[in-house]
Every structure is written in structure tokens, then in C-alpha cells.
Design a protein around this motif. Structure first.
Motif, short mmCIF file in Angstrom:
data_model
loop_
_atom_site.label_atom_id
_atom_site.label_comp_id
_atom_site.label_asym_id
_atom_site.label_seq_id
_atom_site.Cartn_x
_atom_site.Cartn_y
_atom_site.Cartn_z
N UNK A 2 1.22 -14.19 -3.74
CA UNK A 2 2.38 -14.01 -4.62
C UNK A 2 2.35 -12.60 -5.21
N UNK A 3 3.50 -11.99 -5.36
CA UNK A 3 3.62 -10.64 -5.93
C UNK A 3 4.30 -10.75 -7.29
N UNK A 4 3.72 -10.10 -8.29
CA UNK A 4 4.35 -10.01 -9.61
C UNK A 4 4.43 -8.54 -10.00
N UNK A 5 5.59 -8.12 -10.43
CA UNK A 5 5.78 -6.76 -10.93
C UNK A 5 5.94 -6.86 -12.44
N UNK A 57 -5.39 -10.98 -8.83
CA UNK A 57 -5.92 -12.11 -9.59
C UNK A 57 -5.75 -13.35 -8.73
N UNK A 58 -6.81 -13.77 -8.05
CA UNK A 58 -6.71 -14.94 -7.17
C UNK A 58 -5.73 -14.68 -6.04
N UNK A 59 -4.65 -15.46 -6.00
CA UNK A 59 -3.64 -15.28 -4.95
C UNK A 59 -2.43 -14.50 -5.44
N UNK A 60 -2.59 -13.73 -6.52
CA UNK A 60 -1.50 -12.95 -7.10
C UNK A 60 -1.84 -11.47 -7.07
N UNK A 61 -0.92 -10.67 -6.52
CA UNK A 61 -1.01 -9.22 -6.62
C UNK A 61 -0.08 -8.82 -7.75
N UNK A 62 -0.64 -8.21 -8.78
CA UNK A 62 0.15 -7.77 -9.93
C UNK A 62 0.37 -6.27 -9.83
N UNK A 63 1.62 -5.86 -9.63
CA UNK A 63 1.98 -4.45 -9.52
C UNK A 63 2.22 -3.93 -10.93
N UNK A 64 1.42 -2.94 -11.32
CA UNK A 64 1.46 -2.43 -12.69
C UNK A 64 2.32 -1.17 -12.82
N UNK A 65 2.38 -0.37 -11.74
CA UNK A 65 3.11 0.89 -11.81
C UNK A 65 3.53 1.29 -10.40
N UNK A 66 4.68 1.89 -10.28
CA UNK A 66 5.15 2.46 -9.02
C UNK A 66 5.69 3.84 -9.31
#
Length: 70
Positions: A2-5, A57-66
Motif C-alpha cells: 500500500x502507498x500513502x502520501x 512500515x510493514x506493507x505500507x510505503x509512506x511517501x514523505x516528500x517529492x
């Protein structure tokens, strides 16, 4: 995976021109494919013109900055 921005990253992403937006999405896809092998530390991915900063974090990619140099 899962992707979270986070909101500031999402705001920047959606204000970018289409060709830049496509490069960021390609970077997110590449990070998500390889994220299972990564430790949950702060990391960065770089394309031809763009970059993103993320953590896993586990199965989550947390995008912090682009960002983009264009």
C-alpha cells in the motif's frame, strides 16, 4: 504493498506537470516493488529529474516528500 502520501507530498505531486507526475509515479511503483527487501528507515529514490523520500512500515510505503529539478 500500500502507498500513502503525506498531505504536503500529495499537494506537490498534484501540482506538477504531467511528464513530471509520470516520473514520480514510476519512482513510487519501483519503490513499492522493492520495498519488501528494505528496512523501515528513511530512504530516497531518484529518477532522471525527480526524487522522492519515503519510509516503509510493514506493507505500507509512506511517501514523505517529492520533488523535481524541472
Amino acid at each position: 504493498m500500500r502507498i500513502e502520501l503525506i498531505q504536503p507530498a500529495a499537494n506537490v505531486l498534484f501540482d506538477m506537470p504531467d511528464e513530471t507526475h509520470e516520473e514520480i509515479i514510476a519512482l513510487i511503483d519501483a519503490v513499492a516493488e522493492g520495498a519488501e527487501a528494505r528496512a523501515p528507515d528513511l530512504a530516497a529514490a531518484f529518477g532522471e529529474w525527480c526524487w522522492l523520500v519515503y519510509t516503509v512500515h510493514g506493507d505500507v510505503v509512506e511517501v514523505l516528500d517529492v520533488g523535481c529539478a524541472r
